[in-house]
Design a protein around this motif. Structure first.
Motif, PDB file in Angstrom:
ATOM      1  N   LEU A 264       0.770  -1.338  -0.110  1.00  0.00           N
ATOM      2  CA  LEU A 264       0.157  -0.131  -0.058  1.00  0.00           C
ATOM      3  C   LEU A 264       0.871   1.352   0.101  1.00  0.00           C
ATOM      4  CD1 LEU A 264      -2.819  -0.879   2.540  1.00  0.00           C
ATOM      5  CD2 LEU A 264      -3.065  -0.824   0.180  1.00  0.00           C
ATOM      6  N   ASN A 265       1.172   1.815  -1.245  1.00  0.00           N
ATOM      7  CA  ASN A 265       1.754   3.020  -1.259  1.00  0.00           C
ATOM      8  C   ASN A 265       1.157   4.005  -1.948  1.00  0.00           C
ATOM      9  OD1 ASN A 265       2.230   2.346  -4.100  1.00  0.00           O
ATOM     10  ND2 ASN A 265       4.171   1.404  -3.517  1.00  0.00           N
ATOM     11  N   GLN A 266       1.455   5.268  -2.261  1.00  0.00           N
ATOM     12  CA  GLN A 266       0.924   6.110  -2.922  1.00  0.00           C
ATOM     13  C   GLN A 266       0.263   5.848  -4.330  1.00  0.00           C
ATOM     14  OE1 GLN A 266      -0.690   8.620  -1.309  1.00  0.00           O
ATOM     15  NE2 GLN A 266      -1.837   9.294  -3.164  1.00  0.00           N
ATOM     16  N   ALA A 267       1.268   5.057  -4.945  1.00  0.00           N
ATOM     17  CA  ALA A 267       1.137   4.933  -6.293  1.00  0.00           C
ATOM     18  C   ALA A 267      -0.448   3.764  -6.530  1.00  0.00           C
ATOM     19  CB  ALA A 267       2.199   4.027  -7.179  1.00  0.00           C
ATOM     20  N   VAL A 268      -0.100   2.786  -5.897  1.00  0.00           N
ATOM     21  CA  VAL A 268      -1.265   1.821  -5.724  1.00  0.00           C
ATOM     22  C   VAL A 268      -2.711   2.352  -5.489  1.00  0.00           C
ATOM     23  CG1 VAL A 268      -2.001  -0.256  -4.467  1.00  0.00           C
ATOM     24  CG2 VAL A 268       0.389   0.006  -5.339  1.00  0.00           C
ATOM     25  N   ILE A 269      -2.622   3.378  -4.407  1.00  0.00           N
ATOM     26  CA  ILE A 269      -3.578   4.096  -3.990  1.00  0.00           C
ATOM     27  C   ILE A 269      -4.281   4.777  -5.133  1.00  0.00           C
ATOM     28  CG2 ILE A 269      -4.711   5.618  -2.347  1.00  0.00           C
ATOM     29  CD1 ILE A 269      -2.712   4.442  -0.340  1.00  0.00           C
TER      30      ILE A 269
ATOM     31  N   ALA B 270      -7.952   4.308  -7.251  1.00  0.00           N
ATOM     32  CA  ALA B 270      -8.860   5.560  -7.012  1.00  0.00           C
ATOM     33  C   ALA B 270      -9.209   5.742  -8.640  1.00  0.00           C
ATOM     34  CB  ALA B 270      -8.580   6.731  -6.315  1.00  0.00           C
ATOM     35  N   GLU B 271      -8.283   5.925  -9.326  1.00  0.00           N
ATOM     36  CA  GLU B 271      -8.490   6.140 -10.729  1.00  0.00           C
ATOM     37  C   GLU B 271      -9.375   5.280 -11.432  1.00  0.00           C
ATOM     38  OE1 GLU B 271      -8.479   8.482 -14.059  1.00  0.00           O
ATOM     39  OE2 GLU B 271      -7.528   8.969 -12.310  1.00  0.00           O
ATOM     40  N   ARG B 272      -9.231   4.051 -10.951  1.00  0.00           N
ATOM     41  CA  ARG B 272      -9.823   2.647 -11.620  1.00  0.00           C
ATOM     42  C   ARG B 272     -11.580   2.880 -11.180  1.00  0.00           C
ATOM     43  NH1 ARG B 272      -6.946  -2.984 -11.756  1.00  0.00           N
ATOM     44  NH2 ARG B 272      -8.639  -3.350 -13.158  1.00  0.00           N
ATOM     45  N   ILE B 273     -11.757   3.342 -10.029  1.00  0.00           N
ATOM     46  CA  ILE B 273     -12.799   3.147  -9.231  1.00  0.00           C
ATOM     47  C   ILE B 273     -13.598   4.597 -10.011  1.00  0.00           C
ATOM     48  CG2 ILE B 273     -14.316   3.946  -7.410  1.00  0.00           C
ATOM     49  CD1 ILE B 273     -12.173   2.311  -5.698  1.00  0.00           C
ATOM     50  N   MET B 274     -12.952   5.504 -10.098  1.00  0.00           N
ATOM     51  CA  MET B 274     -13.558   6.830 -10.901  1.00  0.00           C
ATOM     52  C   MET B 274     -13.872   6.264 -12.219  1.00  0.00           C
ATOM     53  SD  MET B 274     -13.701   9.040  -8.463  1.00  0.00           S
ATOM     54  CE  MET B 274     -14.101  10.654  -9.188  1.00  0.00           C
TER      55      MET B 274
ATOM     56  N   SER C  37     -14.779   3.603 -13.450  1.00  0.00           N
ATOM     57  CA  SER C  37     -15.832   2.467 -13.793  1.00  0.00           C
ATOM     58  C   SER C  37     -17.080   3.205 -13.433  1.00  0.00           C
ATOM     59  CB  SER C  37     -15.510   1.310 -12.631  1.00  0.00           C
ATOM     60  OG  SER C  37     -15.815   2.088 -11.273  1.00  0.00           O
ATOM     61  N   TYR C  38     -17.341   4.312 -12.716  1.00  0.00           N
ATOM     62  CA  TYR C  38     -18.469   5.152 -12.392  1.00  0.00           C
ATOM     63  C   TYR C  38     -18.414   6.144 -13.561  1.00  0.00           C
ATOM     64  CZ  TYR C  38     -19.337   2.984  -7.981  1.00  0.00           C
ATOM     65  OH  TYR C  38     -19.472   2.104  -6.906  1.00  0.00           O
ATOM     66  N   GLY C  39     -17.636   6.291 -14.476  1.00  0.00           N
ATOM     67  CA  GLY C  39     -17.735   7.327 -15.606  1.00  0.00           C
ATOM     68  C   GLY C  39     -17.489   8.613 -15.101  1.00  0.00           C
ATOM     69  N   LEU C  40     -16.597   8.701 -14.259  1.00  0.00           N
ATOM     70  CA  LEU C  40     -16.124  10.182 -13.735  1.00  0.00           C
ATOM     71  C   LEU C  40     -15.006  10.595 -14.324  1.00  0.00           C
ATOM     72  CD1 LEU C  40     -17.630  10.030 -10.228  1.00  0.00           C
ATOM     73  CD2 LEU C  40     -18.653  11.244 -12.005  1.00  0.00           C
TER      74      LEU C  40
END
Length: 95
Positions: free
Chosen positions: A77-82, A86-90, A92-95
């Motif tokens: 768990l480092n900043q790159a993984v987080i 977060a980018e993949r979640i956004m 997937s929601y189309g944001l």
């Protein structure tokens, strides 16, 4: 007393005087056939896919176990993984 005739008719004569039908060569059969509409094919496909979806588990246990193992490592768990997560979640929601 013996009864030969019933009502004046001998039943054996009726059976013996029957005519046989002609040969079966005169009978021609057409092969059976069916046709299925495109709408019925689509309905069958949708039914099949619905059955597959119902039988498929929503959670992939193998991926969950793999992620649990990765999280146990403190360096994972480092900043790159987080940020990537977060980018993949956004996305997937189309944001």
């Amino acid at each position: 007393m013996m009864i030969d005739k019933i009502g004046g008719v001998t039943p054996l004569n009726n059976v013996q005087n029957t005519r046989r039908t002609g040969s079966t060569e005169s009978f021609k059969s057409n092969p059976d056939s069916i046709s299925v509409s495109e709408e019925a094919k689509e309905a069958a496909r949708a039914y099949y896919l619905n059955q597959v979806a119902d039988e498929t588990p929503d959670v992939r246990a193998d991926r969950v176990a793999e992620l649990k193992e990765k999280i146990k490592d403190p360096n994972y768990l480092n900043q790159a993984v987080i940020s990537a997560t977060a980018e993949r979640i956004m996305t997937s929601y189309g944001l």
